[in-house]
Design an enzyme around this catalytic site. Structure first.
Site, mmCIF file in Angstrom:
data_model
loop_
_atom_site.group_PDB
_atom_site.id
_atom_site.type_symbol
_atom_site.label_atom_id
_atom_site.label_comp_id
_atom_site.label_asym_id
_atom_site.label_seq_id
_atom_site.Cartn_x
_atom_site.Cartn_y
_atom_site.Cartn_z
ATOM 1 N N HIS A 145 -7.864 -21.760 -35.184
ATOM 2 C CA HIS A 145 -6.848 -22.786 -35.438
ATOM 3 C C HIS A 145 -5.539 -22.114 -35.804
ATOM 4 C CE1 HIS A 145 -9.215 -21.993 -39.041
ATOM 5 N NE2 HIS A 145 -8.124 -22.196 -39.753
ATOM 6 N N HIS A 151 -2.031 -22.501 -37.709
ATOM 7 C CA HIS A 151 -1.342 -23.288 -38.734
ATOM 8 C C HIS A 151 0.145 -23.371 -38.385
ATOM 9 C CE1 HIS A 151 -4.464 -23.140 -42.016
ATOM 10 N NE2 HIS A 151 -4.870 -22.070 -41.340
#
Ligand code: 5GP
Length: 139
Positions: free
Chosen positions: A100, A102
């Site tokens: 992921h 950010h």
């Protein structure tokens, strides 16, 4: 089969999230514990633990999403800048084993630091060591 990651459960709709972007391969949603207003996570829909595990086409799709979302996120919360980062591996602070990115909006005087602040003590490397490292990376 291993347990689905929390982000796979968001992708499947099993867990709710504030989704802000979706394609066939990528989903982005607000972080549940934001570091700043607008803190957004961009994830490949398929669970891959590390950046090195991402197939090339999926990596390209993730970066295309980051590229598209970065100004949108920044503008949505009237931020002054954006820190973009990946905790890639447990040693780097990765808690969810599903890649992921950010997107953390930044504001003048928010008290945060630059990416330079994330590592530990700075190493004191000789020119020879720097040459060796560069050679190893170059392959
Ligand atoms: P990591 O430390 O793995 O880079 O970051 C994981 C991020 O996922 C954290 O910022 C955390 O707040 C966020 N997160 C964890 N669980 C959930 C969840 O169920 N929903 C959402 N939207 N974010 C989550």
């Amino acid at each position: 089969m291993s347990e689905p990651t929390i982000f796979e459960r968001i992708v499947s709709g099993d867990i709710p999230a504030r989704v802000v972007y979706e394609t066939d391969t990528v989903l982005a949603f607000l972080d549940a514990n934001p570091l700043a207003p607008g803190h957004t996570l961009v994830v490949p829909k398929e669970a891959h633990r590390r950046l090195r595990d991402l197939p090339d086409d999926v990596a390209a799709d993730v970066w295309a999403a980051v590229d598209e979302l970065a100004p949108r996120v920044e503008d949505a919360v009237d931020a002054d800048g954006l820190t973009v980062g990946v905790n890639d591996g447990e040693a780097a602070g990765q808690e969810v084993p599903h890649v992921h990115v950010h997107l953390v909006p930044r504001f003048e005087g928010d008290g945060g630091g630059p990416i330079h602040a994330v590592a530990g003590a700075k190493p004191d490397l000789s020119d020879e060591e720097l040459d060796d490292i560069a050679d190893s990376i170059e392959g």
